[in-house]
Write a protein that holds these residues in place. Sequence first.
Motif, mmCIF file in Angstrom:
data_model
loop_
_atom_site.group_PDB
_atom_site.id
_atom_site.type_symbol
_atom_site.label_atom_id
_atom_site.label_comp_id
_atom_site.label_asym_id
_atom_site.label_seq_id
_atom_site.Cartn_x
_atom_site.Cartn_y
_atom_site.Cartn_z
ATOM 1 N N THR A 1 0.814 -1.222 0.000
ATOM 2 C CA THR A 1 0.000 0.000 0.000
ATOM 3 C C THR A 1 0.844 1.268 0.000
ATOM 4 O O THR A 1 0.313 2.367 -0.122
ATOM 5 C CB THR A 1 -0.949 0.038 1.209
ATOM 6 N N TYR A 2 2.166 1.127 0.147
ATOM 7 C CA TYR A 2 3.058 2.292 0.174
ATOM 8 C C TYR A 2 3.165 2.886 -1.227
ATOM 9 O O TYR A 2 3.324 2.166 -2.210
ATOM 10 C CB TYR A 2 4.446 1.898 0.671
ATOM 11 N N ALA A 3 3.092 4.214 -1.298
ATOM 12 C CA ALA A 3 3.210 4.888 -2.595
ATOM 13 C C ALA A 3 3.830 6.266 -2.420
ATOM 14 O O ALA A 3 3.629 6.926 -1.403
ATOM 15 C CB ALA A 3 1.837 5.031 -3.235
ATOM 16 N N LEU A 4 4.592 6.673 -3.414
ATOM 17 C CA LEU A 4 5.108 8.047 -3.500
ATOM 18 C C LEU A 4 4.124 8.851 -4.330
ATOM 19 O O LEU A 4 3.512 8.320 -5.256
ATOM 20 C CB LEU A 4 6.478 8.064 -4.180
ATOM 21 N N PHE A 5 3.999 10.129 -4.004
ATOM 22 C CA PHE A 5 3.072 10.992 -4.727
ATOM 23 C C PHE A 5 3.803 12.205 -5.280
ATOM 24 O O PHE A 5 4.812 12.631 -4.711
ATOM 25 C CB PHE A 5 1.930 11.442 -3.802
ATOM 26 N N PRO A 6 3.301 12.761 -6.370
ATOM 27 C CA PRO A 6 3.927 13.958 -6.938
ATOM 28 C C PRO A 6 3.956 15.098 -5.921
ATOM 29 O O PRO A 6 3.063 15.229 -5.090
ATOM 30 C CB PRO A 6 3.023 14.315 -8.121
ATOM 31 N N SER A 7 4.998 15.895 -6.018
ATOM 32 C CA SER A 7 5.177 17.005 -5.096
ATOM 33 C C SER A 7 5.282 18.308 -5.887
ATOM 34 O O SER A 7 5.845 18.316 -6.983
ATOM 35 C CB SER A 7 6.450 16.781 -4.285
ATOM 36 N N PRO A 8 4.784 19.402 -5.330
ATOM 37 C CA PRO A 8 4.858 20.680 -6.044
ATOM 38 C C PRO A 8 6.272 21.273 -6.075
ATOM 39 O O PRO A 8 6.569 22.114 -6.911
ATOM 40 C CB PRO A 8 3.910 21.585 -5.265
ATOM 41 N N ARG A 9 7.127 20.814 -5.156
ATOM 42 C CA ARG A 9 8.487 21.363 -5.080
ATOM 43 C C ARG A 9 9.471 20.248 -4.786
ATOM 44 O O ARG A 9 9.127 19.228 -4.184
ATOM 45 C CB ARG A 9 8.564 22.418 -3.966
#
Length: 116
Positions: A56-64
């Motif tokens: 269930t672990y996931a990385l998500f897009p970041s604004p910076r």
Amino acid sequence: PYYVDMNQNLFLQASLHSSDQNLTVFVDTCVASPSSSDFRTLVYELTKSGCASDSTYALFPSPRSDIARFGFNAFSFVNRFPSVFLRCELVVCRYRDYSSRCYQGCASRFKRNADS
């Protein structure tokens, strides 16, 4: 404390606070423990060396580049422990240094056969 229901999606964010604008941050390893002072005896690995250990672990897009966002589903340690504590190791690198650890992503290491 932050109270959540079992299997609820948890979203976390790690921010780097520095006057240097040319840095980026990478989530390398995160482990969970039922104790805030012992991350060796009973732990659950969410990610190691940038590789997800939990489905269930996931990385998500970041604004910076100085912010890392990730998440996983809430869980407990077999109902004997009322809390789960999280410890994460982050890596700080130069922004756009594509040879740095931050840009390598999952770094699974393969062991060599002792015979060869």
